[in-house]
Design a protein around this motif. Sequence first.
Motif, PDB file in Angstrom:
ATOM      1  N   ASN A  12       0.845  -1.199   0.000  1.00  0.00           N
ATOM      2  CA  ASN A  12       0.000   0.000   0.000  1.00  0.00           C
ATOM      3  C   ASN A  12       0.876   1.243   0.000  1.00  0.00           C
ATOM      4  O   ASN A  12       1.952   1.256   0.585  1.00  0.00           O
ATOM      5  CB  ASN A  12      -0.900   0.011   1.251  1.00  0.00           C
ATOM      6  N   THR A  13       0.397   2.289  -0.668  1.00  0.00           N
ATOM      7  CA  THR A  13       1.001   3.610  -0.537  1.00  0.00           C
ATOM      8  C   THR A  13      -0.007   4.548   0.103  1.00  0.00           C
ATOM      9  O   THR A  13      -1.147   4.638  -0.355  1.00  0.00           O
ATOM     10  CB  THR A  13       1.449   4.175  -1.900  1.00  0.00           C
ATOM     11  N   ARG A  14       0.420   5.229   1.178  1.00  0.00           N
ATOM     12  CA  ARG A  14      -0.384   6.304   1.769  1.00  0.00           C
ATOM     13  C   ARG A  14       0.116   7.618   1.191  1.00  0.00           C
ATOM     14  O   ARG A  14       1.259   8.009   1.393  1.00  0.00           O
ATOM     15  CB  ARG A  14      -0.255   6.312   3.298  1.00  0.00           C
ATOM     16  N   HIS A  15      -0.787   8.290   0.495  1.00  0.00           N
ATOM     17  CA  HIS A  15      -0.423   9.523  -0.207  1.00  0.00           C
ATOM     18  C   HIS A  15      -0.726  10.773   0.607  1.00  0.00           C
ATOM     19  O   HIS A  15      -0.459  11.885   0.140  1.00  0.00           O
ATOM     20  CB  HIS A  15      -1.177   9.604  -1.535  1.00  0.00           C
ATOM     21  N   ASN A  16      -1.329  10.620   1.788  1.00  0.00           N
ATOM     22  CA  ASN A  16      -1.701  11.797   2.563  1.00  0.00           C
ATOM     23  C   ASN A  16      -1.409  11.569   4.042  1.00  0.00           C
ATOM     24  O   ASN A  16      -0.897  10.519   4.436  1.00  0.00           O
ATOM     25  CB  ASN A  16      -3.184  12.128   2.342  1.00  0.00           C
ATOM     26  N   MET A  17      -1.751  12.561   4.855  1.00  0.00           N
ATOM     27  CA  MET A  17      -1.497  12.499   6.287  1.00  0.00           C
ATOM     28  C   MET A  17      -2.618  11.799   7.047  1.00  0.00           C
ATOM     29  O   MET A  17      -2.590  11.738   8.276  1.00  0.00           O
ATOM     30  CB  MET A  17      -1.320  13.916   6.849  1.00  0.00           C
ATOM     31  N   GLY A  18      -3.604  11.273   6.338  1.00  0.00           N
ATOM     32  CA  GLY A  18      -4.699  10.574   6.996  1.00  0.00           C
ATOM     33  C   GLY A  18      -5.819  11.509   7.382  1.00  0.00           C
ATOM     34  O   GLY A  18      -5.732  12.730   7.257  1.00  0.00           O
TER      35      GLY A  18
END
Length: 292
Positions: free
Chosen positions: A110-116
């Motif tokens: 998975n890639t997290r592209h934001n700060m959540g």
Amino acid sequence: MRLLHVVESLDRGGLERVVCDLALAQSRAGHKVEVFCLFEPGAFAAELTAAGLGVHAAGKTRGLDLKTLRHLRRVVRQGGHELLHTHNPVANYYACLAELSSWGRLPIVNTRHNMGARNPADRREKLFRWSVHRTARVAMVSPQVSAKFVASGIVPQAKAAVVMNGIPVERYAPADAARRQEARARLGIAADALVVGSVGRLVGVKNHALLLEALAPLRAQWPSLTMLLVGGGELAAALRDQARALGVPDMLVLAGERPDVPALLPAFDVFAMPSLSEGHSIALLEAACTGL
């Protein structure tokens, strides 16, 4: 390898631009690459299909959509994929849910592209936390994103990685007088205007209302001051109303969603980013590459 990217959609945006560029680069490197969109395919899908990459769209409805899970399982089974690369939380927990009943131990990254989510009780973040247990690796697009998810206990340190965002620099030419004149002609902006603005979806987290509030008082000192926003979104009407309330309706230029952003960036004198939250902004990298 046979790779499948799983995203919510390929609408115009920074995450979607990264996925599109990555898929194209992987295909050029000899991999068999497809993209699965949980919702609709979006504007970037045509760029991928023109390059011979398969794009699937499930048309997901609100809430848990079993039809989308079945569609995803079918695409993976028929494509013989060896690795799933999911992007952001919804794509990841849908892939993990589908995998539980179908593929055995197919690896998922998975890639997290934001700060959540700003709200830690957000349902999507809770489901993402569950899905991380079934995820082999979580790549985050900046050290700050990684630090947040590791410190919160959502991503174990052993599964965390940082993979910084990047852009194909050859796509962006430094702004000069000729490019500035051409870009402003495309947008109907005066050649001698002082143009400040941003590129991004017109949604709350991008905080364009603050930028307009900050710039409006400066119009008296710089009569040619123009605020240019490139991107579509739900807040376009609200921003127009705000400009009228501030007495500067002619200062705001909404260019809408555009496929020619690299050619439009030279129109800016100053690129501003008032966002409340960013992971590692593609729009900011593009502006820097243009020399703004």
